[in-house]
Design a protein around this motif. Structure first.
Motif, short mmCIF file in Angstrom:
data_model
loop_
_atom_site.label_atom_id
_atom_site.label_comp_id
_atom_site.label_asym_id
_atom_site.label_seq_id
_atom_site.Cartn_x
_atom_site.Cartn_y
_atom_site.Cartn_z
N MET A 36 0.88 -1.19 0.00
CA MET A 36 0.00 0.00 0.00
C MET A 36 0.91 1.23 0.00
SD MET A 36 -2.74 -1.17 2.94
CE MET A 36 -1.61 -1.19 4.32
N ASP A 37 1.04 1.87 -1.14
CA ASP A 37 2.00 2.99 -1.21
C ASP A 37 1.33 4.22 -1.81
OD1 ASP A 37 4.43 4.20 -0.82
OD2 ASP A 37 5.39 3.35 -2.60
N GLY A 38 1.87 5.38 -1.47
CA GLY A 38 1.42 6.63 -2.10
C GLY A 38 0.55 7.51 -1.22
N ASN A 39 0.45 7.19 0.06
CA ASN A 39 -0.37 8.03 0.95
C ASN A 39 0.18 9.45 1.05
OD1 ASN A 39 -1.66 5.64 1.42
ND2 ASN A 39 -1.04 5.44 3.56
N GLY A 40 1.49 9.55 1.15
CA GLY A 40 2.13 10.87 1.29
C GLY A 40 1.89 11.72 0.05
N ARG A 41 2.06 11.09 -1.12
CA ARG A 41 1.86 11.83 -2.38
C ARG A 41 0.40 12.25 -2.55
NH1 ARG A 41 5.01 7.41 -5.65
NH2 ARG A 41 4.98 6.50 -3.56
N ARG A 50 1.09 14.75 5.42
CA ARG A 50 1.21 13.34 5.03
C ARG A 50 0.25 12.43 5.78
NH1 ARG A 50 5.42 11.31 2.40
NH2 ARG A 50 5.23 9.41 3.62
N HIS A 54 -2.49 8.96 5.22
CA HIS A 54 -2.62 7.68 5.94
C HIS A 54 -4.06 7.51 6.43
CE1 HIS A 54 1.59 7.33 5.56
NE2 HIS A 54 1.93 8.16 6.53
N ALA A 80 1.76 -2.69 5.79
CA ALA A 80 1.37 -1.42 6.41
C ALA A 80 2.53 -0.64 7.00
CB ALA A 80 0.34 -1.67 7.50
N ASN A 85 10.52 1.79 7.96
CA ASN A 85 9.65 2.96 8.14
C ASN A 85 9.86 3.69 9.48
OD1 ASN A 85 6.89 1.48 6.28
ND2 ASN A 85 8.35 3.03 5.58
N ARG A 88 11.10 7.38 9.60
CA ARG A 88 10.23 8.55 9.35
C ARG A 88 10.09 9.42 10.60
NH1 ARG A 88 5.68 6.79 5.04
NH2 ARG A 88 7.07 5.59 3.71
N GLU A 92 4.82 11.29 12.43
CA GLU A 92 4.16 10.48 11.39
C GLU A 92 4.00 9.04 11.88
OE1 GLU A 92 5.78 10.63 7.38
OE2 GLU A 92 4.66 8.82 6.83
N LEU A 96 0.50 7.02 12.56
CA LEU A 96 0.22 5.75 11.88
C LEU A 96 -0.17 4.66 12.88
CD1 LEU A 96 2.93 5.25 9.13
CD2 LEU A 96 0.52 4.67 8.92
C1 IPE Z 1 2.41 4.19 2.22
O1 IPE Z 1 2.44 5.52 1.82
C2 IPE Z 1 2.21 4.02 3.70
C3 IPE Z 1 3.40 3.57 4.43
C4 IPE Z 1 4.53 3.21 3.92
C5 IPE Z 1 3.29 3.50 5.87
P1 IPE Z 1 3.73 6.43 1.93
O2 IPE Z 1 3.69 7.12 3.26
O3 IPE Z 1 4.96 5.64 1.68
O4 IPE Z 1 3.45 7.46 0.79
P2 IPE Z 1 4.49 8.07 -0.26
O5 IPE Z 1 5.19 6.90 -0.88
O6 IPE Z 1 5.43 8.93 0.51
O7 IPE Z 1 3.65 8.81 -1.22
#
Ligand code: IPE
Ligand code: IPE
Ligand code: MG
Length: 258
Positions: A36-41, A50, A54, A80, A85, A88, A92, A96
């Motif tokens: 599951m990727d791309g929440n931050g974007r 960010r 999530h 997840a 991670n 970070r 954040e 999470l």
């Molecule tokens: C996925 O989204 C969630 C986790 C890894 C916890 P990201 O937080 O990695 O979102 P991007 O990749 O920075 O967009």
């Protein structure tokens, strides 16, 4: 669960119907794993923090878990939080963790009602309140016989293999285990022991990498990457991935039968 269970939630006249009907229920992947990727974007695109990405991603989790159960998949594994991670920012990470706890509290009854068995895979080391909540979820759903829902938390594929081999060697040296040290033996010490390997591995947000996920188990998984960001991922995307998977020819190193 079956076509009928899925049709219950797809409104008649919906453009998802042809997609649902294109799926061969006799040839479903047994195990689907998702990075599951791309929440931050997703959040950045909306000029949000960010963590809002999530938060929004929880609706996608709900949708995918429900669809997997209705489809009749045997195993769903969601990635997840990786061991990496922890790099970070503290805020954040703590948001999470809070969201995870909240998700489980909100969803436990739905999981039970849908006969879904919840499991956590990964190394210990989560904050104790989060670990307790997850443990409770796993215990409460232990008797469920439908979908197995693994959530990978504080997970690393290399760490999983390392821990498995270490325990296997210890058991063999202490005489607790006899028999060959082969692939089946190693597999039986992994978190996913007894589960089929993922047939289909999905990654959202377009990144073409594995990021230390299920390294052993994905040896012959079919990979499906979409540009859709995780908070936008819904039932239709999972169905699309499965429809595409069913068009693939899996050869396992052999040749195309004529
Ligand atoms: C996925 O989204 C969630 C986790 C890894 C916890 P990201 O937080 O990695 O979102 P991007 O990749 O920075 O967009
Ligand atoms: C992979 O996403 C880990 C999870 C989805 C939990 P990341 O966002 O951490 O991966 P990289 O850093 O882009 O490889
Ligand atoms: Mg990411």
């Amino acid at each position: 669960m079956s076509l009928q269970d899925l049709l219950e939630v797809v409104p008649s006249g919906s453009d998802e119907l042809p997609l649902v009907r294109s799926i061969d229920f006799e040839r479903l992947p047994r195990h689907v794993a998702i990075i599951m990727d791309g929440n931050g974007r997703w959040a950045k695109l909306r000029h949000k923090r960010r963590v809002e990405g999530h938060r929004a991603g929880i609706a996608s989790v709900r949708d995918v878990v429900e669809t997997s159960a209705r489809l009749g998949l045997k195993v769903l594994t969601l990635y997840a939080f990786s061991v990496e991670n922890w790099k970070r920012p503290k805020t954040e990470v703590s948001t999470l963790m809070g969201l995870l706890k909240h998700y489980l509290r909100m969803e436990l009854n739905t999981l039970l009602k849908n006969n879904i068995r919840f499991r956590v895979i990964g190394r210990p080391g989560l904050p104790s309140d989060v670990a307790d909540e997850l443990e409770r979820g796993a215990e409460r759903t232990a008797g469920c016989t439908g979908l197995i829902f693994n959530i990978a938390l504080n997970y690393s594929g290399r760490a999983e293999i390392t821990d498995a081999v270490r325990r296997l060697v210890e058991d063999v040296s202490a005489g607790r285990r006899s028999g060959p040290v082969d692939e089946d033996a190693i597999g039986s010490y992994l978190y996913t022991a007894g589960q089929p390997d993922p047939d289909l591995l999905i990654r959202t947000s377009g990144e073409m990498r594995i990021s230390n996920f299920l390294l052993w188990q994905i040896a012959y998984s079919e990979i499906w990457v979409t540009d859709v960001l995780w908070p936008d991922f819904r039932r239709r995307h999972l169905l699309q991935a499965i429809a595409d998977y069913q068009k693939r020819e899996r050869r396992y190193g052999g040749i195309t039968p004529v």
